[in-house]
Design a protein around this motif. Structure first.
Motif, mmCIF file in Angstrom:
data_model
loop_
_atom_site.group_PDB
_atom_site.id
_atom_site.type_symbol
_atom_site.label_atom_id
_atom_site.label_comp_id
_atom_site.label_asym_id
_atom_site.label_seq_id
_atom_site.Cartn_x
_atom_site.Cartn_y
_atom_site.Cartn_z
ATOM 1 N N CYS A 117 89.829 46.327 -31.857
ATOM 2 C CA CYS A 117 90.568 46.034 -32.888
ATOM 3 C C CYS A 117 92.150 46.092 -32.537
ATOM 4 C CB CYS A 117 90.492 46.475 -34.289
ATOM 5 S SG CYS A 117 88.660 46.252 -34.942
ATOM 6 N N SER A 118 92.586 45.757 -31.585
ATOM 7 C CA SER A 118 94.156 45.950 -31.015
ATOM 8 C C SER A 118 94.631 44.420 -30.708
ATOM 9 C CB SER A 118 93.994 46.691 -29.706
ATOM 10 O OG SER A 118 93.259 47.718 -29.919
ATOM 11 N N PRO A 119 95.901 44.323 -31.201
ATOM 12 C CA PRO A 119 96.710 43.107 -30.753
ATOM 13 C C PRO A 119 96.422 42.753 -29.442
ATOM 14 C CG PRO A 119 98.107 44.501 -31.927
ATOM 15 C CD PRO A 119 96.762 45.613 -31.764
ATOM 16 N N ILE A 120 96.229 41.543 -29.061
ATOM 17 C CA ILE A 120 96.077 41.052 -27.967
ATOM 18 C C ILE A 120 97.116 41.369 -26.833
ATOM 19 C CG2 ILE A 120 96.761 38.578 -28.408
ATOM 20 C CD1 ILE A 120 94.105 39.098 -25.865
ATOM 21 N N GLU A 121 98.384 41.070 -27.497
ATOM 22 C CA GLU A 121 99.658 41.377 -26.557
ATOM 23 C C GLU A 121 99.680 42.811 -25.926
ATOM 24 O OE1 GLU A 121 99.227 40.295 -29.606
ATOM 25 O OE2 GLU A 121 101.325 39.795 -30.486
ATOM 26 N N LEU A 122 99.326 43.735 -26.808
ATOM 27 C CA LEU A 122 99.182 45.094 -26.352
ATOM 28 C C LEU A 122 97.968 45.476 -25.299
ATOM 29 C CD1 LEU A 122 99.823 47.451 -29.623
ATOM 30 C CD2 LEU A 122 101.379 46.509 -27.761
ATOM 31 N N CYS A 123 97.014 44.618 -25.506
ATOM 32 C CA CYS A 123 95.796 44.855 -24.487
ATOM 33 C C CYS A 123 96.320 44.078 -23.236
ATOM 34 C CB CYS A 123 94.652 44.062 -25.084
ATOM 35 S SG CYS A 123 94.091 44.742 -26.523
ATOM 36 N N LEU A 124 97.124 43.024 -23.298
ATOM 37 C CA LEU A 124 97.595 42.286 -21.900
ATOM 38 C C LEU A 124 98.402 43.375 -21.513
ATOM 39 C CD1 LEU A 124 98.207 38.955 -23.288
ATOM 40 C CD2 LEU A 124 96.731 39.500 -21.476
ATOM 41 N N TYR A 352 88.870 59.164 -19.663
ATOM 42 C CA TYR A 352 88.886 57.676 -19.420
ATOM 43 C C TYR A 352 89.078 56.927 -20.687
ATOM 44 C CZ TYR A 352 86.726 58.125 -14.831
ATOM 45 O OH TYR A 352 86.720 58.373 -13.388
ATOM 46 N N LYS A 353 89.309 57.748 -21.731
ATOM 47 C CA LYS A 353 89.472 57.144 -23.064
ATOM 48 C C LYS A 353 91.110 57.167 -23.096
ATOM 49 C CE LYS A 353 88.403 55.230 -26.933
ATOM 50 N NZ LYS A 353 88.392 55.780 -28.295
ATOM 51 N N GLN A 354 91.519 56.075 -23.509
ATOM 52 C CA GLN A 354 93.100 55.997 -23.704
ATOM 53 C C GLN A 354 93.423 56.300 -25.166
ATOM 54 O OE1 GLN A 354 95.585 53.710 -22.048
ATOM 55 N NE2 GLN A 354 96.499 52.529 -23.559
ATOM 56 N N ASP A 355 94.235 57.255 -25.333
ATOM 57 C CA ASP A 355 94.741 57.834 -26.768
ATOM 58 C C ASP A 355 95.730 56.981 -27.397
ATOM 59 O OD1 ASP A 355 96.789 59.037 -25.307
ATOM 60 O OD2 ASP A 355 96.112 61.034 -25.570
ATOM 61 N N GLU A 356 96.148 55.883 -26.972
ATOM 62 C CA GLU A 356 97.032 55.163 -27.916
ATOM 63 C C GLU A 356 96.458 53.652 -27.863
ATOM 64 O OE1 GLU A 356 100.453 54.185 -24.723
ATOM 65 O OE2 GLU A 356 100.347 56.205 -25.498
ATOM 66 N N THR A 357 96.986 52.753 -28.738
ATOM 67 C CA THR A 357 96.503 51.481 -28.858
ATOM 68 C C THR A 357 96.793 50.711 -27.624
ATOM 69 O OG1 THR A 357 97.253 51.731 -31.122
ATOM 70 C CG2 THR A 357 96.430 49.208 -30.199
ATOM 71 N N PRO A 358 95.973 49.970 -26.917
ATOM 72 C CA PRO A 358 94.475 49.953 -27.285
ATOM 73 C C PRO A 358 93.645 51.062 -26.844
ATOM 74 C CG PRO A 358 94.713 48.591 -25.261
ATOM 75 C CD PRO A 358 96.252 49.193 -25.646
ATOM 76 N N ARG A 359 92.946 51.585 -27.648
ATOM 77 C CA ARG A 359 91.906 52.736 -27.480
ATOM 78 C C ARG A 359 90.619 52.436 -26.657
ATOM 79 N NH1 ARG A 359 95.569 54.107 -31.500
ATOM 80 N NH2 ARG A 359 96.038 56.467 -31.666
ATOM 81 N N TYR A 360 90.963 52.012 -25.593
ATOM 82 C CA TYR A 360 89.647 51.565 -24.734
ATOM 83 C C TYR A 360 89.232 52.843 -23.968
ATOM 84 C CZ TYR A 360 92.728 51.387 -20.760
ATOM 85 O OH TYR A 360 93.446 51.857 -19.701
ATOM 86 N N ASN A 361 87.542 52.661 -23.526
ATOM 87 C CA ASN A 361 87.357 53.679 -22.639
ATOM 88 C C ASN A 361 86.973 52.877 -21.376
ATOM 89 O OD1 ASN A 361 85.418 55.279 -21.056
ATOM 90 N ND2 ASN A 361 84.829 56.401 -22.999
ATOM 91 N N ALA A 362 87.774 53.332 -20.214
ATOM 92 C CA ALA A 362 87.631 52.853 -19.040
ATOM 93 C C ALA A 362 86.354 52.556 -18.334
ATOM 94 C CB ALA A 362 88.590 53.425 -17.947
ATOM 95 N N ARG A 363 85.504 53.436 -18.874
ATOM 96 C CA ARG A 363 84.063 53.309 -18.206
ATOM 97 C C ARG A 363 83.530 52.436 -18.991
ATOM 98 N NH1 ARG A 363 81.040 57.712 -20.744
ATOM 99 N NH2 ARG A 363 81.337 56.047 -22.760
ATOM 100 N N ASP A 364 83.741 52.005 -20.256
ATOM 101 C CA ASP A 364 82.999 50.618 -20.776
ATOM 102 C C ASP A 364 83.848 49.604 -20.286
ATOM 103 O OD1 ASP A 364 81.488 52.785 -21.811
ATOM 104 O OD2 ASP A 364 82.632 52.869 -23.827
ATOM 105 N N VAL A 365 85.048 49.489 -20.130
ATOM 106 C CA VAL A 365 85.713 48.342 -19.564
ATOM 107 C C VAL A 365 85.093 48.228 -18.335
ATOM 108 C CG1 VAL A 365 87.866 47.460 -19.211
ATOM 109 C CG2 VAL A 365 87.793 48.545 -21.001
#
Ligand code: ADP
Ligand code: ZN
Length: 755
Positions: A117-124, A352-365
């Motif tokens: 649930c993070s803005p696409i721009e921040l994910c890019l 592996y978990k990013q603690d700011e938006t986007p809060r992804y887990n690099a293992r799952d990515v």
């Protein structure tokens, strides 16, 4: 033709632009474009093409997979109310013709945006290093001197000095102007004079900023695999299944050698690889192992690089010069083409978990990237996360186990020490048990090395008034200050603020204080008292703030310049020192008592990983785990390295309690400068979310860290059978109850820190 562009504004919207005829053949998805935006020019990534824009259509927002699509026009005037045909703005140009994202990578980024649930721009933005996107980022150019044709040397116009210099330059095959001036004690003007006579050509060239320059990398050859390693490698390179493979190998079972040979296999087929490693402290050693095997094909991406190094490494990957990328979580986005393999080493690690938006887990990515790009994914660990273990049981992941250390090295002897029985008379008895001190003395005598682990930095944890018990705390954060003896000051480990110890207690005016708790600095001092002649190195966030300091400390320890290494969790994982035969965990209860449902899992991992540092070569290892709860089954099973037993018991508890991996778990964090305001919003969200079908929602409550950097914090815990349910409810509430500017709200799906 029209193109939808994500502009760096965190609006979670795409903007549609018209592609001018003269650019129509050149625009590609994933490119960085220059576009007019309001009264200025902005840059944005081209995400997808559209045949008809909105021209002639009512400008209804169109729901795209990633967000709303609206016109690039400011939402005023004719836009919106009247369904007039409108003219879309045209893109102004292409900022970089080479796309930053492949179509598969765009798909991955969109998945992250949806999932977290993070803005696409921040994910890019998270997927490309800032150093690469800076408008003025460029390669470093220096003047290079290239020797001219050989017969020029005989030219009679050269003075004898010039001729001698030219012959020298030819001999070394040319070089950078600066370097040649230094080497042959000459000046740029002399080089220019030789150039004028045609002896050399001087031109600007890109000079690589190499993060490994000056770090010693020894070339290595593939080892002969043992039968367990061979079976693991076969399963990984086996082309028949694309399911991710969990490589469950005890510490010292030779997982890294398996990764290395799996990568060599991919390279031989022209495919590239990414290796994720958890923490910066692991990176130098690991990087060196990979660079030693694959040389210039390796690129490093980590947070301690300079902007220039990062820029160059990223471009080496994009152009295909580097084929093997080693780095922490953000390296999962490295633009490797024809990716054949992603390795996630120590897959259980929370970094592996990013603690700011986007809060992804690099293992799952990594697993998703493997799915989208049809490449293999290997998750390696001696102590797999229960999430991955569950996925194995569900047959989503394949598993291969390596239950023994290489070359028949035994697992270390692990002793659990009851600290209750240590008498308080002896100085430092609260830090080091007698058993541990004897064992250290023995190692010092034998010339072997010791690692001591204490998950707390600083001298003493807190400064307390002896009269009233008042504890000196940071006024901005709800935590006690930590006393640091190096500069005799009190530091806040949350905001970094500091102050000097007060002369008298601000509460009662008394002038006597006591230091409570033990940090790495204090432990180091106490240890030095016990062993005046021992050489001790300390590794924690304070001793490693300089660039390369991690690497330097570890290199010195490896070179046996010290007998004892004492440190925080930085030293718990991955390190491989053949001469270390003793490991001590000074306080196993610190992590066991955390108010987090994963406290047992973390404690198990910690003990197993730290123990794994002992006795990795010929000499057998010994481990002492100090605790006030020696009967705790988690500590017992960790001491016996019984992962299966631990996982079975813990999974049963999690299932009964409705916790991950059986349920999806998210936290919502609310922050504001005003305590009542943050409480009101957290309450409102908790109550509204609780009405959503399928969601179990906690009351709004302050987390363990109630206040940080002057912000009051509240937390709501959300559970559901699927993350989709949580995401849908979150999008709904964010739309119907958008928070005011002074309240910050963030959803953390699959939260790893529940406090
Ligand atoms: P892990 O990553 O599983 O903890 P490592 O890959 O670090 O283990 O291996 C432990 C040690 O064993 C390393 O020093 C490594 O060089 C050595 N090693 C690994 N595989 C072999 C092998 N097949 N033969 C001999 N030594 C090996
Ligand atoms: Zn603070």
């Amino acid at each position: 033709m029209f193109v939808k562009v994500a502009i760096d504004l965190a609006l979670d919207r795409l903007f549609t632009y018209e592609v001018p005829v003269e650019l129509s053949g050149e625009i590609k998805v994933g490119q960085l474009l220059r576009v007019p935006f309001g009264h200025r020019e902005a840059r944005g990534f081209a995400l997808e093409f559209e045949d008809c824009g909105h021209v002639g259509l009512a400008p209804l927002p169109v729901k795209a997979s990633t967000g709303r699509v609206v016109s690039a026009r400011p939402p005023s005037g004719a836009f919106g109310e009247r369904a007039l045909p409108m003219k879309l703005k045209q893109i102004s140009g292409i900022a970089d013709p080479a796309p930053f994202f492949s179509p598969e990578m765009l798909r991955l980024v969109r998945w992250i945006s949806d999932y977290t649930c993070s803005p696409i721009e921040l994910c890019l933005k998270a997927a490309v290093p800032a150093a690469v996107l800076k408008p003025n980022a460029k390669p470093k150019q220096l003047l290079f001197v290239e020797p001219g044709p050989p017969d020029k040397v005989k030219d009679s116009s050269f003075t004898s000095y010039q001729r001698e210099l030219l012959e020298n330059i030819r001999r070394v095959g040319g070089g950078w102007v600066q370097q040649l001036c230094r080497e042959f004690s000459t000046t740029p003007n002399t080089l220019r004079a030789i150039e004028a006579k045609g002896g050399v050509v001087i031109e600007p060239r890109n000079q690589r900023r190499d993060p490994l320059a000056g770090r010693n990398v020894l070339p290595s050859k593939p080892l002969n695999l043992n039968s367990m390693q061979r079976a693991a490698l076969d399963q990984i390179i086996d082309g028949t299944s694309i399911a991710p493979v969990l490589l469950h190998g005890v510490t010292g079972s030779g997982k890294t050698e398996v990764y290395l040979q799996a990568i060599a296999h991919e390279l031989s087929y022209g495919r590239g690889a990414i290796v994720l490693v958890p923490e910066i402290s692991l990176t130098p050693q690991t990087v060196r192992r990979f660079a030693g095997r694959f040389g210039g094909k390796v690129a490093v991406l980590h947070s301690a690089l300079s902007d220039g190094e990062r820029y160059d490494e990223w471009h080496r990957i994009r152009t295909g010069e580097a084929r093997v990328v080693v780095g922490p979580r953000s390296a999962v986005f490295a633009p490797v083409r024809d990716l054949g393999l992603i390795v996630v080493d120590e897959e259980h690690d929370t970094s592996y978990k990013q603690d700011e938006t986007p809060r992804y887990n690099a293992r799952d990515v990594a697993v998703m990237r493997g799915f989208f790009e049809k490449c293999k994914v290997v998750l390696g660990s001696a102590t797999p996360s229960l999430e991955s273990w569950h996925n194995v049981r569900q047959r989503k992941y394949a598993i291969v186990s390596m239950a023994e250390r290489v070359a028949g090295h035994p697992m270390p002897d692990v002793h659990v020490v009851n600290m209750e029985e240590e008498c308080g008379e002896r100085e430092s008895a609260s830090i080091f048990s007698k058993f541990l001190l004897d064992a250290i003395a023995e190692r010092n005598r034998r010339g072997e090395q010791t690692i001591l682990f204490l998950n707390r930095r600083g001298y003493s944890r807190v400064l307390e008034c002896k009269a009233c018990g008042h504890v000196m705390s940071c006024p901005q954060c709800s935590v006690a200050y930590t006393y640091h003896s190096a500069d005799s000051c009190l530091r806040c480990h949350i905001c970094g603020g500091w102050t000097t110890p007060p002369a008298m207690c601000p509460e009662c005016g008394a002038r006597e204080f006591s230091y409570i708790g033990v940090g790495t600095q204090r432990a180091e001092q106490a240890l030095q008292k016990c062993f005046p002649h021992a050489r001790i190195l300390r590794m924690d966030a304070d001793s490693t703030s300089r660039k390369h300091s991690h690497d330097d400390i570890l290199s010195r320890f490896r070179a046996r310049e010290a007998d004892i290494l004492i440190g925080t969790q930085m030293i718990a994982k991955g390190l491989d020192f053949p001469n270390v035969t003793l490991v001590g965990v000074l306080n196993a209860d610190a992590s066991r008592n955390m108010p987090d449902f994963r406290a047992a899992e973390r404690t198990f991992q910690l003990i197993a990983q730290v123990s794994g540092r002992a006795g990795r070569a010929e000499k057998p290892g010994e481990v002492f785990i100090q605790t006030f709860h020696p009967e705790d089954p988690v500590i017992q099973m960790a001491a016996e390295a019984r992962f299966d037993g631990f996982a079975d018991a813990e999974l049963k508890d999690r299932k009964d309690a409705g916790l991950p991996p059986y349920m999806k778990f998210a936290t919502a964090l609310f922050r504001a400068k005003d305590e009542l305001l943050v409480q009101r919003w957290a309450d409102l969200y908790a109550k509204s979310l609780a009405k959503c079908p399928g969601l179990t929602v906690s009351d709004a409550m302050p987390p363990a860290l109630e206040r940080a950097e002057g912000w009051y914090r509240y937390q709501v815990q959300i559970r559901a059978a699927s993350s989709k349910q949580i995401a849908a409810a979150w999008r709904w509430i964010a739309q119907v109850r958008p928070a005011p500017k002074d309240v910050r709200i963030a959803l953390d799906i699959d939260a790893v820190n529940v406090m």
